[in-house]
Design a protein around this motif. Structure first.
Motif, PDB file in Angstrom:
ATOM      1  N   SER A 265       0.869  -1.168   0.000  1.00  0.00           N
ATOM      2  CA  SER A 265       0.000   0.000   0.000  1.00  0.00           C
ATOM      3  C   SER A 265       0.911   1.224   0.000  1.00  0.00           C
ATOM      4  O   SER A 265       1.782   1.353   0.853  1.00  0.00           O
ATOM      5  CB  SER A 265      -0.886   0.005   1.248  1.00  0.00           C
ATOM      6  N   VAL A 266       0.732   2.090  -0.998  1.00  0.00           N
ATOM      7  CA  VAL A 266       1.680   3.191  -1.209  1.00  0.00           C
ATOM      8  C   VAL A 266       0.970   4.542  -1.260  1.00  0.00           C
ATOM      9  O   VAL A 266      -0.196   4.629  -1.642  1.00  0.00           O
ATOM     10  CB  VAL A 266       2.475   2.982  -2.522  1.00  0.00           C
ATOM     11  N   PRO A 267       1.681   5.609  -0.876  1.00  0.00           N
ATOM     12  CA  PRO A 267       1.079   6.957  -0.865  1.00  0.00           C
ATOM     13  C   PRO A 267       0.999   7.580  -2.250  1.00  0.00           C
ATOM     14  O   PRO A 267       1.649   8.578  -2.555  1.00  0.00           O
ATOM     15  CB  PRO A 267       2.015   7.734   0.061  1.00  0.00           C
ATOM     16  N   THR A 268       0.233   6.965  -3.123  1.00  0.00           N
ATOM     17  CA  THR A 268       0.000   7.479  -4.468  1.00  0.00           C
ATOM     18  C   THR A 268      -1.356   7.000  -4.937  1.00  0.00           C
ATOM     19  O   THR A 268      -1.980   6.166  -4.274  1.00  0.00           O
ATOM     20  CB  THR A 268       1.094   7.008  -5.441  1.00  0.00           C
ATOM     21  N   ASP A 269      -1.856   7.520  -6.030  1.00  0.00           N
ATOM     22  CA  ASP A 269      -3.161   7.113  -6.541  1.00  0.00           C
ATOM     23  C   ASP A 269      -3.019   5.958  -7.528  1.00  0.00           C
ATOM     24  O   ASP A 269      -2.056   5.896  -8.292  1.00  0.00           O
ATOM     25  CB  ASP A 269      -3.857   8.280  -7.256  1.00  0.00           C
ATOM     26  N   GLY A 270      -3.986   5.058  -7.531  1.00  0.00           N
ATOM     27  CA  GLY A 270      -4.028   4.006  -8.541  1.00  0.00           C
ATOM     28  C   GLY A 270      -3.539   2.663  -8.059  1.00  0.00           C
ATOM     29  O   GLY A 270      -2.888   2.536  -7.023  1.00  0.00           O
ATOM     30  N   LEU A 271      -3.885   1.647  -8.867  1.00  0.00           N
ATOM     31  CA  LEU A 271      -3.449   0.272  -8.617  1.00  0.00           C
ATOM     32  C   LEU A 271      -2.504  -0.139  -9.731  1.00  0.00           C
ATOM     33  O   LEU A 271      -2.794   0.069 -10.906  1.00  0.00           O
ATOM     34  CB  LEU A 271      -4.654  -0.670  -8.584  1.00  0.00           C
ATOM     35  N   TYR A 272      -1.381  -0.744  -9.372  1.00  0.00           N
ATOM     36  CA  TYR A 272      -0.359  -1.105 -10.354  1.00  0.00           C
ATOM     37  C   TYR A 272       0.008  -2.575 -10.181  1.00  0.00           C
ATOM     38  O   TYR A 272       0.358  -3.013  -9.092  1.00  0.00           O
ATOM     39  CB  TYR A 272       0.868  -0.209 -10.187  1.00  0.00           C
ATOM     40  N   LEU A 273      -0.100  -3.321 -11.285  1.00  0.00           N
ATOM     41  CA  LEU A 273       0.133  -4.762 -11.264  1.00  0.00           C
ATOM     42  C   LEU A 273       1.312  -5.113 -12.156  1.00  0.00           C
ATOM     43  O   LEU A 273       1.367  -4.720 -13.321  1.00  0.00           O
ATOM     44  CB  LEU A 273      -1.124  -5.505 -11.743  1.00  0.00           C
ATOM     45  N   ASN A 274       2.251  -5.861 -11.604  1.00  0.00           N
ATOM     46  CA  ASN A 274       3.396  -6.347 -12.370  1.00  0.00           C
ATOM     47  C   ASN A 274       3.471  -7.857 -12.198  1.00  0.00           C
ATOM     48  O   ASN A 274       3.595  -8.353 -11.077  1.00  0.00           O
ATOM     49  CB  ASN A 274       4.689  -5.700 -11.870  1.00  0.00           C
ATOM     50  N   VAL A 275       3.377  -8.587 -13.325  1.00  0.00           N
ATOM     51  CA  VAL A 275       3.421 -10.047 -13.270  1.00  0.00           C
ATOM     52  C   VAL A 275       4.767 -10.549 -13.781  1.00  0.00           C
ATOM     53  O   VAL A 275       4.860 -11.593 -14.421  1.00  0.00           O
ATOM     54  CB  VAL A 275       2.236 -10.668 -14.041  1.00  0.00           C
ATOM     55  N   ASP A 276       5.802  -9.778 -13.540  1.00  0.00           N
ATOM     56  CA  ASP A 276       7.188 -10.189 -13.777  1.00  0.00           C
ATOM     57  C   ASP A 276       7.425 -10.666 -15.202  1.00  0.00           C
ATOM     58  O   ASP A 276       7.991 -11.730 -15.445  1.00  0.00           O
ATOM     59  CB  ASP A 276       7.569 -11.289 -12.785  1.00  0.00           C
ATOM     60  N   GLY A 277       6.970  -9.870 -16.179  1.00  0.00           N
ATOM     61  CA  GLY A 277       7.265 -10.175 -17.576  1.00  0.00           C
ATOM     62  C   GLY A 277       6.380 -11.219 -18.214  1.00  0.00           C
ATOM     63  O   GLY A 277       6.529 -11.521 -19.399  1.00  0.00           O
ATOM     64  N   VAL A 278       5.424 -11.779 -17.455  1.00  0.00           N
ATOM     65  CA  VAL A 278       4.525 -12.796 -17.996  1.00  0.00           C
ATOM     66  C   VAL A 278       3.184 -12.138 -18.322  1.00  0.00           C
ATOM     67  O   VAL A 278       2.694 -11.303 -17.559  1.00  0.00           O
ATOM     68  CB  VAL A 278       4.318 -13.936 -16.985  1.00  0.00           C
ATOM     69  N   SER A 279       2.595 -12.497 -19.446  1.00  0.00           N
ATOM     70  CA  SER A 279       1.305 -11.935 -19.816  1.00  0.00           C
ATOM     71  C   SER A 279       0.237 -12.363 -18.816  1.00  0.00           C
ATOM     72  O   SER A 279       0.319 -13.441 -18.219  1.00  0.00           O
ATOM     73  CB  SER A 279       0.900 -12.404 -21.216  1.00  0.00           C
ATOM     74  N   HIS A 280      -0.777 -11.523 -18.637  1.00  0.00           N
ATOM     75  CA  HIS A 280      -1.868 -11.870 -17.738  1.00  0.00           C
ATOM     76  C   HIS A 280      -3.188 -11.415 -18.345  1.00  0.00           C
ATOM     77  O   HIS A 280      -3.236 -10.497 -19.145  1.00  0.00           O
ATOM     78  CB  HIS A 280      -1.662 -11.244 -16.354  1.00  0.00           C
ATOM     79  N   THR A 281      -4.244 -12.074 -17.932  1.00  0.00           N
ATOM     80  CA  THR A 281      -5.561 -11.815 -18.498  1.00  0.00           C
ATOM     81  C   THR A 281      -6.265 -10.685 -17.750  1.00  0.00           C
ATOM     82  O   THR A 281      -5.863 -10.277 -16.665  1.00  0.00           O
ATOM     83  CB  THR A 281      -6.433 -13.074 -18.425  1.00  0.00           C
ATOM     84  N   ALA A 282      -7.366 -10.214 -18.343  1.00  0.00           N
ATOM     85  CA  ALA A 282      -8.173  -9.183 -17.704  1.00  0.00           C
ATOM     86  C   ALA A 282      -8.753  -9.678 -16.392  1.00  0.00           C
ATOM     87  O   ALA A 282      -8.993  -8.890 -15.471  1.00  0.00           O
ATOM     88  CB  ALA A 282      -9.285  -8.739 -18.645  1.00  0.00           C
ATOM     89  N   ALA A 283      -8.960 -10.988 -16.272  1.00  0.00           N
ATOM     90  CA  ALA A 283      -9.507 -11.554 -15.040  1.00  0.00           C
ATOM     91  C   ALA A 283      -8.566 -11.318 -13.865  1.00  0.00           C
ATOM     92  O   ALA A 283      -9.012 -11.109 -12.728  1.00  0.00           O
ATOM     93  CB  ALA A 283      -9.763 -13.047 -15.211  1.00  0.00           C
ATOM     94  N   VAL A 284      -7.262 -11.345 -14.123  1.00  0.00           N
ATOM     95  CA  VAL A 284      -6.279 -11.100 -13.061  1.00  0.00           C
ATOM     96  C   VAL A 284      -6.373  -9.650 -12.598  1.00  0.00           C
ATOM     97  O   VAL A 284      -6.340  -9.352 -11.398  1.00  0.00           O
ATOM     98  CB  VAL A 284      -4.856 -11.428 -13.553  1.00  0.00           C
ATOM     99  N   GLN A 285      -6.491  -8.724 -13.539  1.00  0.00           N
ATOM    100  CA  GLN A 285      -6.617  -7.310 -13.193  1.00  0.00           C
ATOM    101  C   GLN A 285      -7.909  -7.047 -12.419  1.00  0.00           C
ATOM    102  O   GLN A 285      -7.901  -6.313 -11.427  1.00  0.00           O
ATOM    103  CB  GLN A 285      -6.583  -6.461 -14.462  1.00  0.00           C
ATOM    104  N   GLN A 286      -9.001  -7.643 -12.868  1.00  0.00           N
ATOM    105  CA  GLN A 286     -10.272  -7.476 -12.167  1.00  0.00           C
ATOM    106  C   GLN A 286     -10.203  -8.065 -10.770  1.00  0.00           C
ATOM    107  O   GLN A 286     -10.763  -7.509  -9.815  1.00  0.00           O
ATOM    108  CB  GLN A 286     -11.396  -8.136 -12.966  1.00  0.00           C
ATOM    109  N   SER A 287      -9.507  -9.183 -10.644  1.00  0.00           N
ATOM    110  CA  SER A 287      -9.331  -9.820  -9.338  1.00  0.00           C
ATOM    111  C   SER A 287      -8.619  -8.876  -8.376  1.00  0.00           C
ATOM    112  O   SER A 287      -9.005  -8.740  -7.209  1.00  0.00           O
ATOM    113  CB  SER A 287      -8.531 -11.117  -9.504  1.00  0.00           C
ATOM    114  N   MET A 288      -7.599  -8.190  -8.865  1.00  0.00           N
ATOM    115  CA  MET A 288      -6.863  -7.242  -8.028  1.00  0.00           C
ATOM    116  C   MET A 288      -7.754  -6.074  -7.621  1.00  0.00           C
ATOM    117  O   MET A 288      -7.757  -5.651  -6.457  1.00  0.00           O
ATOM    118  CB  MET A 288      -5.630  -6.740  -8.795  1.00  0.00           C
ATOM    119  N   ARG A 289      -8.519  -5.530  -8.567  1.00  0.00           N
ATOM    120  CA  ARG A 289      -9.396  -4.393  -8.259  1.00  0.00           C
ATOM    121  C   ARG A 289     -10.456  -4.772  -7.227  1.00  0.00           C
ATOM    122  O   ARG A 289     -10.729  -4.017  -6.288  1.00  0.00           O
ATOM    123  CB  ARG A 289     -10.065  -3.882  -9.543  1.00  0.00           C
ATOM    124  N   THR A 290     -11.061  -5.950  -7.410  1.00  0.00           N
ATOM    125  CA  THR A 290     -12.083  -6.401  -6.463  1.00  0.00           C
ATOM    126  C   THR A 290     -11.488  -6.610  -5.078  1.00  0.00           C
ATOM    127  O   THR A 290     -12.100  -6.252  -4.063  1.00  0.00           O
ATOM    128  CB  THR A 290     -12.742  -7.699  -6.960  1.00  0.00           C
TER     129      THR A 290
END
Length: 255
Positions: A86-111
């Motif tokens: 949790s960081v003092p900035t706006d927004g959510l940032y996801l890094n999957v270490d160079g591997v592609s990821h689906t929209a479901a992963v991003q939605q999972s993080m937001r939820t």
């Protein structure tokens, strides 16, 4: 003479048409190049923003969680390590270490983030960075079974609670904090047992029998938090800090 005149007129018309066609092609290519440049600039901006957000993790609060996934290549479940900050900035940032990821992963993080924010132990800051480290052999990461684990990780960045290291989790989340069923629960539970976890939380109705580990079905994030989060010793008896926490989080021993 008339024939030569007609030929000259045809030639002039042809030259005009060629010029117009070439101009249109140049305009189209210019527009295409401009769009590509804008796209590159946008990518650079997003990369810069992510780098800036990642750079703030030193001043943020962090937790490390395990995301239980099924590796189709190996034919077994594995625990994928992830850093949640949790960081003092706006927004959510996801890094999957160079591997592609689906929209479901991003939605999972937001939820997961929205669920933790709405809970009685919200993340410390308004932004978050999640670094996931899947095996290098993976080409893509998909699915939403990490949401419950991520939500507990986000909540644990609140200075008055911490993760219960003896508890592992699998489960998705709906927008109202209800735990959603996932696949391969049995394989994930066996992997958790191999990692010396004593309690494995699964979606209600997906209980399995695995020797050596307690399997507990949970219906909501709030219920999962009673197992997966402990009150931090520094906040015991402190009624002035983190007033958003309604009550102490105590470990419930499964019976």
């Amino acid at each position: 003479m008339e024939a030569r005149t007609r030929a000259l007129i045809v030639l002039l018309v042809a030259l005009v048409l060629i010029d117009l066609s070439w101009t249109a092609a140049v305009d189209h290519r210019s527009a295409s190049i401009e769009r590509r440049i804008e796209g590159v600039e946008q990518d650079q901006q997003e990369i810069a923003v992510f780098a800036g957000a990642s750079g703030t993790t030193a001043s943020g609060t962090q937790e490390h969680v395990s995301l239980y996934a099924y590796d189709k290549g190996r034919g077994e479940a594995i625990a994928v390590p992830a850093r949640v900050a949790s960081v003092p900035t706006d927004g959510l940032y996801l890094n999957v270490d160079g591997v592609s990821h689906t929209a479901a992963v991003q939605q999972s993080m937001r939820t997961a983030w929205e669920t933790a924010e709405a809970s009685k132990h919200p993340p410390r800051y308004r932004g978050a960075v999640v670094d996931v480290s899947p095996p290098k052999s993976w080409e893509i990461v998909g699915g939403g079974s990490a949401a419950l684990s991520l939500a507990l990780g986000f909540a644990a960045t609140n200075e008055c609670v911490e993760l219960n290291e003896s508890v592992a989790v699998t489960g998705g989340l709906s927008s109202d904090g209800t735990v959603v069923q996932v696949d391969r629960v049995l394989e994930k539970a066996k992997n958790a047992r191999q990692r010396n976890v004593t309690t494995f939380l699964v979606p209600a109705g997906q209980g399995v029998a695995v020797d050596g580990i307690e399997i507990v079905g949970v219906s909501t994030f709030r219920e999962a938090a009673t197992y997966g989060l402990n009150q931090h010793p520094s906040c015991i008896g402190n009624t002035t800090e983190q007033s958003t926490i309604e009550a102490p989080i105590e470990r419930r021993v499964p019976t």
